[in-house]
Design a protein around this motif. Structure first.
Motif, PDB file in Angstrom:
ATOM      1  N   THR A  39     -13.494  -9.476  -5.136  1.00  0.00           N
ATOM      2  CA  THR A  39     -12.861 -10.664  -5.706  1.00  0.00           C
ATOM      3  C   THR A  39     -11.561 -10.278  -6.417  1.00  0.00           C
ATOM      4  O   THR A  39     -11.335  -9.123  -6.760  1.00  0.00           O
ATOM      5  CB  THR A  39     -13.800 -11.373  -6.702  1.00  0.00           C
ATOM      6  N   GLY A  40     -10.707 -11.278  -6.611  1.00  0.00           N
ATOM      7  CA  GLY A  40      -9.418 -11.025  -7.251  1.00  0.00           C
ATOM      8  C   GLY A  40      -8.571 -10.052  -6.456  1.00  0.00           C
ATOM      9  O   GLY A  40      -7.898  -9.185  -7.012  1.00  0.00           O
ATOM     10  N   ALA A  41      -8.592 -10.210  -5.125  1.00  0.00           N
ATOM     11  CA  ALA A  41      -8.041  -9.177  -4.243  1.00  0.00           C
ATOM     12  C   ALA A  41      -6.643  -9.467  -3.725  1.00  0.00           C
ATOM     13  O   ALA A  41      -6.173  -8.801  -2.812  1.00  0.00           O
ATOM     14  CB  ALA A  41      -8.985  -8.966  -3.052  1.00  0.00           C
ATOM     15  N   SER A  42      -5.953 -10.444  -4.282  1.00  0.00           N
ATOM     16  CA  SER A  42      -4.612 -10.754  -3.770  1.00  0.00           C
ATOM     17  C   SER A  42      -3.543  -9.864  -4.378  1.00  0.00           C
ATOM     18  O   SER A  42      -2.479  -9.660  -3.781  1.00  0.00           O
ATOM     19  CB  SER A  42      -4.269 -12.219  -4.035  1.00  0.00           C
ATOM     20  N   THR A  43      -3.793  -9.330  -5.570  1.00  0.00           N
ATOM     21  CA  THR A  43      -2.809  -8.478  -6.249  1.00  0.00           C
ATOM     22  C   THR A  43      -3.543  -7.430  -7.081  1.00  0.00           C
ATOM     23  O   THR A  43      -4.766  -7.446  -7.203  1.00  0.00           O
ATOM     24  CB  THR A  43      -1.900  -9.291  -7.206  1.00  0.00           C
ATOM     25  N   GLY A  44      -2.764  -6.540  -7.677  1.00  0.00           N
ATOM     26  CA  GLY A  44      -3.274  -5.624  -8.686  1.00  0.00           C
ATOM     27  C   GLY A  44      -4.400  -4.721  -8.222  1.00  0.00           C
ATOM     28  O   GLY A  44      -4.419  -4.212  -7.095  1.00  0.00           O
ATOM     29  N   ILE A  45      -5.377  -4.529  -9.097  1.00  0.00           N
ATOM     30  CA  ILE A  45      -6.482  -3.624  -8.814  1.00  0.00           C
ATOM     31  C   ILE A  45      -7.281  -4.110  -7.612  1.00  0.00           C
ATOM     32  O   ILE A  45      -7.689  -3.310  -6.759  1.00  0.00           O
ATOM     33  CB  ILE A  45      -7.398  -3.505 -10.049  1.00  0.00           C
ATOM     34  N   GLY A  46      -7.517  -5.422  -7.520  1.00  0.00           N
ATOM     35  CA  GLY A  46      -8.288  -5.950  -6.399  1.00  0.00           C
ATOM     36  C   GLY A  46      -7.633  -5.670  -5.056  1.00  0.00           C
ATOM     37  O   GLY A  46      -8.310  -5.328  -4.076  1.00  0.00           O
ATOM     38  N   GLN A  48      -5.636  -3.168  -4.392  1.00  0.00           N
ATOM     39  CA  GLN A  48      -5.783  -1.731  -4.141  1.00  0.00           C
ATOM     40  C   GLN A  48      -7.207  -1.376  -3.749  1.00  0.00           C
ATOM     41  O   GLN A  48      -7.431  -0.485  -2.919  1.00  0.00           O
ATOM     42  CB  GLN A  48      -5.353  -0.945  -5.380  1.00  0.00           C
ATOM     43  N   LEU A  49      -8.183  -2.064  -4.319  1.00  0.00           N
ATOM     44  CA  LEU A  49      -9.573  -1.862  -3.894  1.00  0.00           C
ATOM     45  C   LEU A  49      -9.727  -2.170  -2.407  1.00  0.00           C
ATOM     46  O   LEU A  49     -10.354  -1.405  -1.663  1.00  0.00           O
ATOM     47  CB  LEU A  49     -10.500  -2.778  -4.702  1.00  0.00           C
ATOM     48  N   ALA A  50      -9.151  -3.279  -1.987  1.00  0.00           N
ATOM     49  CA  ALA A  50      -9.238  -3.670  -0.578  1.00  0.00           C
ATOM     50  C   ALA A  50      -8.617  -2.611   0.329  1.00  0.00           C
ATOM     51  O   ALA A  50      -9.195  -2.250   1.369  1.00  0.00           O
ATOM     52  CB  ALA A  50      -8.554  -5.020  -0.372  1.00  0.00           C
ATOM     53  N   LYS A  76      -3.002  -6.190   6.319  1.00  0.00           N
ATOM     54  CA  LYS A  76      -2.719  -4.786   5.988  1.00  0.00           C
ATOM     55  C   LYS A  76      -4.006  -3.970   6.018  1.00  0.00           C
ATOM     56  O   LYS A  76      -4.004  -2.814   6.448  1.00  0.00           O
ATOM     57  CB  LYS A  76      -2.046  -4.682   4.622  1.00  0.00           C
ATOM     58  N   CYS A  77      -5.103  -4.572   5.556  1.00  0.00           N
ATOM     59  CA  CYS A  77      -6.394  -3.872   5.591  1.00  0.00           C
ATOM     60  C   CYS A  77      -6.776  -3.499   7.020  1.00  0.00           C
ATOM     61  O   CYS A  77      -7.285  -2.399   7.278  1.00  0.00           O
ATOM     62  CB  CYS A  77      -7.490  -4.744   4.971  1.00  0.00           C
ATOM     63  N   LYS A  78      -6.538  -4.395   7.945  1.00  0.00           N
ATOM     64  CA  LYS A  78      -6.832  -4.099   9.348  1.00  0.00           C
ATOM     65  C   LYS A  78      -5.983  -2.933   9.839  1.00  0.00           C
ATOM     66  O   LYS A  78      -6.471  -2.045  10.546  1.00  0.00           O
ATOM     67  CB  LYS A  78      -6.558  -5.335  10.211  1.00  0.00           C
ATOM     68  N   ASN A  79      -4.718  -2.923   9.453  1.00  0.00           N
ATOM     69  CA  ASN A  79      -3.824  -1.838   9.865  1.00  0.00           C
ATOM     70  C   ASN A  79      -4.214  -0.498   9.251  1.00  0.00           C
ATOM     71  O   ASN A  79      -3.934   0.565   9.811  1.00  0.00           O
ATOM     72  CB  ASN A  79      -2.382  -2.173   9.484  1.00  0.00           C
ATOM     73  N   LEU A  80      -4.855  -0.555   8.089  1.00  0.00           N
ATOM     74  CA  LEU A  80      -5.260   0.678   7.397  1.00  0.00           C
ATOM     75  C   LEU A  80      -6.592   1.225   7.913  1.00  0.00           C
ATOM     76  O   LEU A  80      -6.990   2.331   7.529  1.00  0.00           O
ATOM     77  CB  LEU A  80      -5.358   0.428   5.888  1.00  0.00           C
ATOM     78  N   GLY A  81      -7.301   0.440   8.726  1.00  0.00           N
ATOM     79  CA  GLY A  81      -8.524   0.963   9.317  1.00  0.00           C
ATOM     80  C   GLY A  81      -9.795   0.213   9.017  1.00  0.00           C
ATOM     81  O   GLY A  81     -10.893   0.677   9.382  1.00  0.00           O
ATOM     82  N   ALA A  82      -9.704  -0.948   8.387  1.00  0.00           N
ATOM     83  CA  ALA A  82     -10.914  -1.729   8.128  1.00  0.00           C
ATOM     84  C   ALA A  82     -11.556  -2.167   9.440  1.00  0.00           C
ATOM     85  O   ALA A  82     -10.856  -2.591  10.365  1.00  0.00           O
ATOM     86  CB  ALA A  82     -10.579  -2.958   7.285  1.00  0.00           C
ATOM     87  N   GLN A  83     -12.865  -2.058   9.536  1.00  0.00           N
ATOM     88  CA  GLN A  83     -13.554  -2.509  10.742  1.00  0.00           C
ATOM     89  C   GLN A  83     -13.441  -4.020  10.891  1.00  0.00           C
ATOM     90  O   GLN A  83     -13.313  -4.538  11.997  1.00  0.00           O
ATOM     91  CB  GLN A  83     -15.019  -2.082  10.702  1.00  0.00           C
ATOM     92  N   GLN A  84     -13.502  -4.717   9.756  1.00  0.00           N
ATOM     93  CA  GLN A  84     -13.226  -6.149   9.702  1.00  0.00           C
ATOM     94  C   GLN A  84     -12.546  -6.417   8.366  1.00  0.00           C
ATOM     95  O   GLN A  84     -12.829  -5.761   7.365  1.00  0.00           O
ATOM     96  CB  GLN A  84     -14.503  -6.990   9.780  1.00  0.00           C
ATOM     97  N   ALA A 240      -6.982   3.707 -10.309  1.00  0.00           N
ATOM     98  CA  ALA A 240      -8.074   2.973 -10.949  1.00  0.00           C
ATOM     99  C   ALA A 240      -9.034   2.438  -9.893  1.00  0.00           C
ATOM    100  O   ALA A 240     -10.265   2.535 -10.037  1.00  0.00           O
ATOM    101  CB  ALA A 240      -7.518   1.833 -11.794  1.00  0.00           C
ATOM    102  N   ALA A 241      -8.480   1.873  -8.826  1.00  0.00           N
ATOM    103  CA  ALA A 241      -9.305   1.314  -7.752  1.00  0.00           C
ATOM    104  C   ALA A 241     -10.157   2.387  -7.093  1.00  0.00           C
ATOM    105  O   ALA A 241     -11.345   2.176  -6.815  1.00  0.00           O
ATOM    106  CB  ALA A 241      -8.414   0.630  -6.719  1.00  0.00           C
TER     107      ALA A 241
END
Length: 287
Positions: A39-46, A48-50, A76-84, A240-241
């Motif tokens: 959650t809170g994944a559009s900016t900041g720590i969230g 970076q967690l994604a 960007k997550c898909k480009n970095l290697g996320a399966q989904q 931090a993430a």
């Protein structure tokens, strides 16, 4: 500094390092294919967690209020290697949205391995001037929605031997001026999820609870509010993430980032006058 104080500080540092050395090692492979909701994944720590979860090859659902930004982060997550990498826009101040988000992740993934609760509502920086309604609303976003989402996901996490990760703050342990509403919500998180940790342990539950105590992090929002006002150094959101993710993966009960936040936390009991002096002079204030 007196000899006793020096020995005390040295003992704390040695104890802290001893705990770190005896912790389980982080297995990056364990996150490959893991089903994660952040959650809170559009900016900041969230955000970076994604990205970190994506690099580890996890399956991710991200949520925040701004759909267009979420779409960019997911891409960007898909480009970095996320399966989904899926996203769902939600407002945690809305009564039904916390459940909606968890249900979305459960439906798409068939379960969850990690629920990472990180979102916060906007908080003004300054003296509290009696806005009770804002405190009530912020408690709903920063605290009640966490409880709601944790309960909704608990059965799935039990089945998967999953992890519940709560992103808290040093201000939940050390109250600070100019952030009274925010500090109160973080204190509530620590109290509730600290109790839940014990209850789950007593029940021999499969679910681990990790509470993350963070210091000042160099997110855009934080720096805009206090970047020029505090003498406390800010630490990278990406680091931090990663600390949050490794702590959750190792099923550590509490993590502190940076490690000096741990010293700050225990100093309030040992040296309350010194701690209070530092807190009141760490931020520049011009009345």
């Amino acid at each position: 500094m007196g000899k006793f104080v020096k020995i005390l500080l040295l003992s704390v540092c040695v104890g802290f390092l001893a705990v770190k050395w005896t912790e389980p090692t982080f297995d990056a492979e364990s996150l490959k294919g893991a089903r994660v909701l952040v959650t809170g994944a559009s900016t900041g720590i969230g955000e970076q967690l994604a990205y970190h979860y994506a690099r580890f090859g996890a399956q991710i659902v991200i949520t925040a209020r701004r759909e267009k930004v979420l779409q960019q982060v997911a891409e960007k997550c898909k480009n970095l290697g996320a399966q989904q990498a899926l996203y769902i826009a939600a407002d945690m101040g809305n009564d039904s949205d916390p459940d909606k988000v968890v249900d979305f992740a459960l439906e798409r993934f068939g379960g969850l391995d990690y629920l990472v609760l990180n979102h916060i509502g906007p908080v003004p920086f300054g003296m509290w001037e009696g806005d009770v309604e804002h405190v009530r609303w912020l408690m709903k976003v920063n605290f009640f929605s966490y409880v709601q989402m944790a309960w909704r996901a608990l059965d799935s996490l039990e089945q998967s031997r999953g992890s519940l990760i709560i992103v808290s703050s040093l201000l939940g342990k050390l109250s600070s001026p100019f952030m009274a509403p925010y500090s109160s919500t973080k204190s509530a998180l620590n109290g509730f999820f600290g109790s839940l940790f014990h209850e789950l342990s007593i029940k021999k539950s499969n679910v681990s609870v990790t509470i993350c105590t963070l210091g000042v992090i160099d997110t855009e929002t934080a720096m805009a509010k206090i970047g020029d006002l505090t003498i406390i150094p800010a630490y990278p959101a990406s680091d931090a993430a990663l600390s949050i993710i490794t702590g959750g993966a190792k099923r550590t009960a509490e993590i502190y980032y940076p490690w000096l936040t741990y010293i700050a936390t225990i100093s309030k009991d040992w040296f309350p006058s010194v701690t209070n002096f530092f807190i009141q002079h760490a931020i520049k204030y011009d009345p």
